[in-house]
Structure formats: structure tokens, C-alpha cells
Enzyme design. Structure first.
Site, PDB file in Angstrom:
ATOM      1  N   GLU A 136      25.142  33.875  40.790  1.00  0.00           N
ATOM      2  CA  GLU A 136      24.758  34.476  39.368  1.00  0.00           C
ATOM      3  C   GLU A 136      23.841  33.706  38.659  1.00  0.00           C
ATOM      4  OE1 GLU A 136      28.812  35.004  38.238  1.00  0.00           O
ATOM      5  OE2 GLU A 136      29.092  32.974  37.424  1.00  0.00           O
TER       6      GLU A 136
ATOM      7  N   GLU B  34      36.564  34.462  35.010  1.00  0.00           N
ATOM      8  CA  GLU B  34      37.736  34.568  35.934  1.00  0.00           C
ATOM      9  C   GLU B  34      39.065  34.569  34.918  1.00  0.00           C
ATOM     10  OE1 GLU B  34      38.790  31.474  38.758  1.00  0.00           O
ATOM     11  OE2 GLU B  34      38.622  29.942  37.453  1.00  0.00           O
TER      12      GLU B  34
ATOM     13  N   ASN C 239      33.270  19.610  37.490  1.00  0.00           N
ATOM     14  CA  ASN C 239      33.571  20.734  37.251  1.00  0.00           C
ATOM     15  C   ASN C 239      35.135  20.922  37.329  1.00  0.00           C
ATOM     16  OD1 ASN C 239      31.016  22.061  37.532  1.00  0.00           O
ATOM     17  ND2 ASN C 239      31.298  21.896  39.701  1.00  0.00           N
TER      18      ASN C 239
ATOM     19  N   GLU D 143      39.121  33.075  31.416  1.00  0.00           N
ATOM     20  CA  GLU D 143      38.119  32.039  31.321  1.00  0.00           C
ATOM     21  C   GLU D 143      36.702  32.716  30.755  1.00  0.00           C
ATOM     22  OE1 GLU D 143      37.948  28.819  33.642  1.00  0.00           O
ATOM     23  OE2 GLU D 143      40.320  28.873  34.066  1.00  0.00           O
TER      24      GLU D 143
ATOM     25  N   LYS E 172      37.153  36.273  42.893  1.00  0.00           N
ATOM     26  CA  LYS E 172      36.075  36.500  41.989  1.00  0.00           C
ATOM     27  C   LYS E 172      35.027  37.300  42.200  1.00  0.00           C
ATOM     28  CE  LYS E 172      35.770  31.327  40.678  1.00  0.00           C
ATOM     29  NZ  LYS E 172      37.072  30.930  41.261  1.00  0.00           N
TER      30      LYS E 172
END
Length: 284
Positions: free
Chosen positions: A150, A238, A185, A225, A66
Site C-alpha cells: 500500500e 488494523e 516499528n 489502529e 490484514k
């Protein structure tokens, strides 16, 4: 190929290679689990003269991390979520970055997936607690505790763009799938196309997905994504360098057989469609 445990069977490259040699297979499609995104498996096949119906080893490696994939996407001009472009070293570093970005922030495991190793923090206390939990979870799940942080996108939509490429340099994007309905998630429902994405946003997202795929010389099916905010600003999350479980809903609304296109690409043939031939027919 071995006992019921996947670690002793379907994840054992040597066991799979034994089967390949025994049945004299000349090509292998990895499906959408186990070794489908394993660069070592791709390399092993290539060294044994067996065609991998999937991406090159280099593309798997470039998109599998990532932190590194975000840096690459940013360098190619793909929109990325504001954050620190590197590994968070410790709790002090985390708090410095989080306060610079501004809360809320999202902490993620660099090697993560499936919603593991992720926490949202709204203040310093939550950040420290979440950071410790994320690192522990990431190490247990992926054997890699590296973390990134982030900006957390408020009222987000999780949108993914299906791309397909060949070895002749052609890459096409197909209409998006939306997977915003999630539990812990993990995706629960996936639909195509999204009711939220308009044609202008769809084209902009598609073009950036193609830009990213071409940037890593991608020549098979893959999914880029994206996170989209309430104003339809979108950001790269990603890239999944494989066919996804949910790919049939894209096939249903486009009439494009993704597995067939993967096989064509692996055989060195051009895609059977061009971008201007892609249409949306219905909803799935």
C-alpha cells in the site's frame, strides 16, 4: 501449565483447558498476550461452556488477517490506505502494483504484527529486495508469507482508538492513544490523548472505529489502529481484538475501567457509560 517455553505451556490450549477444568472456572480473561487473539481458544471455551471475556470467534477471525480486514473495513465505509486489496502474487505483480500506486510504498505481511515483515520501498530495486526479505521474515515469524502493498504515508502519526462494546449492540469509543515514537516499528512511548489530534478528527476517527466494531458484532474491548498524515487525513491499519498492554493510560484520562467493562459485556450486561459521558481529564 508446563515448561518455561510458551509453546509448551501458555500457548497450549489443551494445557490451559486442564487448568480451567481443575479450578472449575466459569469465565476466562486472556490478558493481552498468548491466546488473547486466538479464535481456536475462543471456540474451545465456548464448546466447553466457559465464557471468554473477549470477542467472538468470528470477530477475531475477521480482524486477524490484514488483507481481509482491510477489505471489510473498506466495505463498511472506513478510510483505508490506497493500495492493492489482495495478496501480492510475485515480484512482477509487486512492481506493477507499486508503480500504479506510486512510490514510496509499504510492504507488509498479511499475518504480521510487532513490526515484523514490513519494509518501505522508494523504487523498483528496493521493492524487490524488500519483498524477498519480508516474505522470509513473515514465514519465519508467522508461518504465513502472504504480502500486501500500500501507499506509504509520509510524516505519519500512529494513532489508535480504544473501543468497548456490549452484547446489546452498544459500542463506545474512548480518546485516542498516540504511539508514533517507535524503534524498528515497535512502540516505545504511548500517550493519551495525542497532542496532534483535534476534536473534529477525534470524533471522525471514533465514529469510523465504532462503525468497524459494529460491522463485526464486536462486544468487548478492542483497539482500532489508524495512520494519520500531516494534514490529519486518517486511514485504517488494523484492529487488535484484545485488551492492550497500554490500556491503563486511557483509563487514567477517562476514569473508565476497561477490564470491568469487558466483564460486564461478557456477562451480558450493558456498558456503564454512554458516548456523551466520555470526557478527557488530563494527559498520561
Amino acid at each position: 501449565v508446563g515448561p518455561p517455553k510458551s509453546s509448551e505451556s501458555y500457548l497450549r490450549i489443551d494445557k490451559i483447558m486442564e487448568v480451567i477444568h481443575a479450578c472449575k472456572a466459569t469465565a476466562v480473561h486472556p490478558g493481552y498476550g498468548f491466546l488473547s487473539e486466538n479464535a481456536d481458544f475462543s471456540r474451545e471455551l465456548q464448546q466447553n461452556g466457559v465464557t471468554f471475556i473477549g470477542p467472538r470467534e468470528s470477530a477475531i477471525q475477521a480482524m486477524g488477517d490484514k488483507i481481509e480486514s482491510k477489505k471489510l473495513a473498506k466495505s463498511l465505509g472506513v478510510n483505508t490506505i490506497p493500495g492493492y486489496d489482495g495478496e501480492i502474487e510475485n515480484e512482477e505483480h509487486l512492481l506493477a502494483v507499486a508503480n500504479e500506486i506510486g512510490y514510496p510504498v509499504m510492504m507488509k505481511a498479511s499475518a504480521g504484527g510487532g513490526g515484523k515483515g514490513m519494509r518501505i520501498a522508494n523504487n523498483d530495486e528496493e521493492a524487490v529486495t524488500g519483498f524477498r526479505l519480508c516474505k522470509t521474515e513473515a514465514l519465519a515469524s508467522f508461518g504465513d508469507e502472504r504480502m500486501l502493498v500500500e501507499k506509504f504515508v509520509v510524516q505519519p502519526k500512529h494513532i489508535e482508538i480504544q473501543v468497548i462494546g456490549d452484547q446489546l449492540g452498544n459500542v463506545v469509543y474512548l480518546p485516542e492513544r498516540e504511539c508514533s515514537i517507535q524503534r524498528r516499528n515497535q512502540k516505545v512511548i504511548e500517550e493519551a490523548p495525542s497532542m496532534f489530534i483535534d476534536e473534529v478528527t477525534r470524533e471522525a476517527m471514533g465514529k469510523q472505529a465504532v462503525m468497524l466494531a459494529k460491522g463485526v458484532n464486536y462486544h468487548t474491548a478492542g483497539t482500532v489502529e489508524m495512520m494519520v498524515d500531516k494534514d490529519r487525513n486518517f486511514y485504517f491499519l488494523e484492529m487488535n481484538t484484545r485488551l492492550q498492554v497500554e490500556h491503563p493510560i486511557t483509563e487514567m484520562i477517562t476514569g473508565v475501567d476497561l477490564v470491568e467493562e469487558m466483564m460486564r459485556a461478557a456477562a451480558g450486561l450493558p456498558l456503564s457509560i454512554t458516548q456523551d459521558q466520555v470526557r478527557i481529564n488530563g494527559w498520561a
